[in-house]
Scaffold this motif. Structure first.
Motif, mmCIF file in Angstrom:
data_model
loop_
_atom_site.group_PDB
_atom_site.id
_atom_site.type_symbol
_atom_site.label_atom_id
_atom_site.label_comp_id
_atom_site.label_asym_id
_atom_site.label_seq_id
_atom_site.Cartn_x
_atom_site.Cartn_y
_atom_site.Cartn_z
ATOM 1 N N ASN A 124 -0.544 4.668 -0.991
ATOM 2 C CA ASN A 124 -2.002 4.489 -0.942
ATOM 3 C C ASN A 124 -2.494 4.419 0.506
ATOM 4 O OD1 ASN A 124 -4.463 4.147 -2.476
ATOM 5 N ND2 ASN A 124 -4.494 2.010 -1.803
ATOM 6 N N GLY A 125 -1.783 5.141 1.377
ATOM 7 C CA GLY A 125 -2.167 5.179 2.775
ATOM 8 C C GLY A 125 -1.974 3.868 3.502
ATOM 9 N N GLY A 126 -1.069 3.044 3.005
ATOM 10 C CA GLY A 126 -0.805 1.763 3.648
ATOM 11 C C GLY A 126 -1.807 0.678 3.336
ATOM 12 N N LYS A 153 1.797 9.185 -7.791
ATOM 13 C CA LYS A 153 1.137 8.632 -6.609
ATOM 14 C C LYS A 153 2.121 8.420 -5.466
ATOM 15 C CE LYS A 153 -2.696 5.503 -5.750
ATOM 16 N NZ LYS A 153 -3.584 4.476 -6.346
ATOM 17 N N GLY A 182 0.794 -1.220 0.000
ATOM 18 C CA GLY A 182 0.000 0.000 0.000
ATOM 19 C C GLY A 182 0.823 1.265 0.000
#
Length: 466
Positions: free
Chosen positions: A180-182, A280, A177
């Motif tokens: 991707n916020g983990g 990203k 992640g």
């Protein structure tokens, strides 16, 4: 003998590291960075299968080339081999077709350079960076083969570093992640989006093979380097044997990451998958970074195109199938006259691509693909002729054999024919099927009109074996 492979006097200045990176650069082109989104929309996740199938075919084709190239390491390999093992007419057709395919490819690439430079300099006229690309890559090729090898080495290294970073960081997004916020993204996008993995069916798979084939143009450059490799017996097999694994890693690995991260039907809205992925990760200059990589990839293609066109004209001149002036070398053992005429034609390409509509870019790439498909087919046929001419003892003593001969040869030929047929079902590629017959008709007229067939007949009449 009339069809004896010409003796070249080029300098063997390409080291093994040059050959290895030239092989990578040939196997991984600008299509992966620039055209991956459109190719994915055509085939969906099945595009990975397209690259795998085509990659297997390319491996066999390159092994066929390697078997003959180790026995006869010359820079004009395809033309010289076709002349010697099939007949002089096919040597003529192959040499000029390969030259034409690369000139057309380079016309597209140098025009693309102008487009990429617009990212940083939107007010700069497009023809200026295109012209700079022609002059710069021409200068690199005029200096010496060592300089060409060094430039291609670093160009390829940039591409490899970017792809490896894409796979590593993209894999971290999928599993851990990252960015991707983990929250791990996983790989469910491969089969849950709009019909699943096989959503585009056989039609999508078939149409994608044309794009995949264009992406592989340049893979055969290893054969062109044979005449200037310091140790071809070692460097050529090492480069060819690793091609298949590079395809698996660079193409299929990258596509696996991209289509896991983003639903394939949304890739057209996120722009370049490479830019989106690095952005990203919080890299603010992601778009500029990928634009730079694409720019170097286009310059790499132009660099290799000039290299190969110059060597092909040089070998054609040695065969007597091009003006003798192209067979002369300068003091650094570079075919300067042959390079010069190719460079001048690229200047015409800059003007044409600047003045005509954008569809021409697609047209010239499809024309280049059809010409290269012909050359790949000739390579496979040449190997069959070469093996058939050997005695059983000579065949058994070969150090670098074509695997699964002759079955693999027929598989490659069937694949190439299938791709050509498929081109007829796509309006953007169909133009190549109109241009190709005209091109070969022109070559046949010029071959017989220039009297090359009579020169061969005269030699036979004097008692020499053709």
């Amino acid at each position: 003998m009339a069809n004896e492979i010409p003796r070249e006097e080029l300098q063997r200045g390409l080291k093994e590291r040059h050959i290895q990176l030239i092989a990578i650069g040939g196997a991984v082109g600008v299509g992966l960075f620039y055209g991956s989104a459109s190719a994915i929309k055509t085939a969906g996740p099945m595009l990975m299968i397209s690259y795998l199938v085509a990659g297997i075919v390319m491996f066999f084709m390159m092994r066929a080339l390697g078997e003959v190239a180790l026995a006869h390491p010359v820079s004009g390999s395809f033309s010289a081999y076709a002349h010697h093992f099939i007949n002089p007419l096919f040597g003529y057709l192959t040499g000029w077709t390969y030259w034409f395919a690369w000139v057309v490819t380079c016309m597209a690439e140098i025009t693309a350079v102008g487009v990429y430079v617009h990212f940083w300099q939107p007010d700069l006229p497009q023809w200026i960076p295109a012209l700079a690309a022609v002059l710069g890559m021409s200068l690199v090729n005029f200096v010496s083969v060592k300089v060409y090898g060094e430039f291609e080495f670093w160009f390829a290294l940039i591409k490899v570093a970017t792809i490896v970073a894409m796979i590593i960081f993209g894999g971290a997004m999928i599993v851990f992640g990252l960015g991707n916020g983990g929250v791990a993204i996983g790989i469910s996008n491969l089969w849950t989006v709009d019909g699943g993995f096989f959503t585009k069916g056989f039609t999508g798979f078939s149409l994608s093979l044309v794009m995949v084939s264009f992406a592989y143009i340049g893979i055969e450059l290893v054969g062109v380097t044979a005449g200037e490799a310091k140790n071809p017996e070692k460097s050529l097999p090492a480069a060819i044997d690793k091609i298949f694994w590079r395809i698996l890693i660079f193409y299929i690995g990258t596509l696996f990451v991209i289509m896991s991260l983003y639903p394939y039907d949304q890739l057209g809205t996120v722009g370049s998958p490479f830019v989106a992925t690095f952005a990203k990760l919080g890299i603010p200059s992601a778009a500029g970074l990928i634009n730079f990589v694409i720019l170097t990839a286009a310059l790499s293609s132009c660099n290799s195109g000039l290299f190969s066109t110059g060597r092909m004209l040089y070998n054609l001149a040695l065969q007597g199938k091009a003006p003798a002036i192209f067979g002369r070398l300068n003091g650094r053992k570079v075919p300067a006259n042959a390079l010069l005429v190719s460079s001048v034609l690229l200047l015409v390409g800059v003007a044409l691509n600047y003045l005509v509509p954008g569809e021409v870019f697609n047209y010239v790439t499809s024309i280049a693909t059809s010409g290269t498909l012909f050359v790949w087919g000739i390579i496979v046929v040449v190997q069959m002729k070469y093996r058939a001419a050997l005695t059983p003892r000579e065949a058994a003593a070969l150090k670098y054999k074509m695997p699964l001969y002759p079955l693999a040869n027929y598989i490659v030929l069937a694949f190439l024919v299938f791709v050509i047929i498929t081109m007829g079902f796509d309006e953007n590629n169909r133009v190549a099927l109109y241009v190709a017959p005209c091109w070969f008709a022109f070559l046949l007229v010029s071959y017989y009109g220039a009297g090359y067939h009579r020169k061969l007949d005269d030699i036979v009449a004097e008692g020499e074996s053709p």
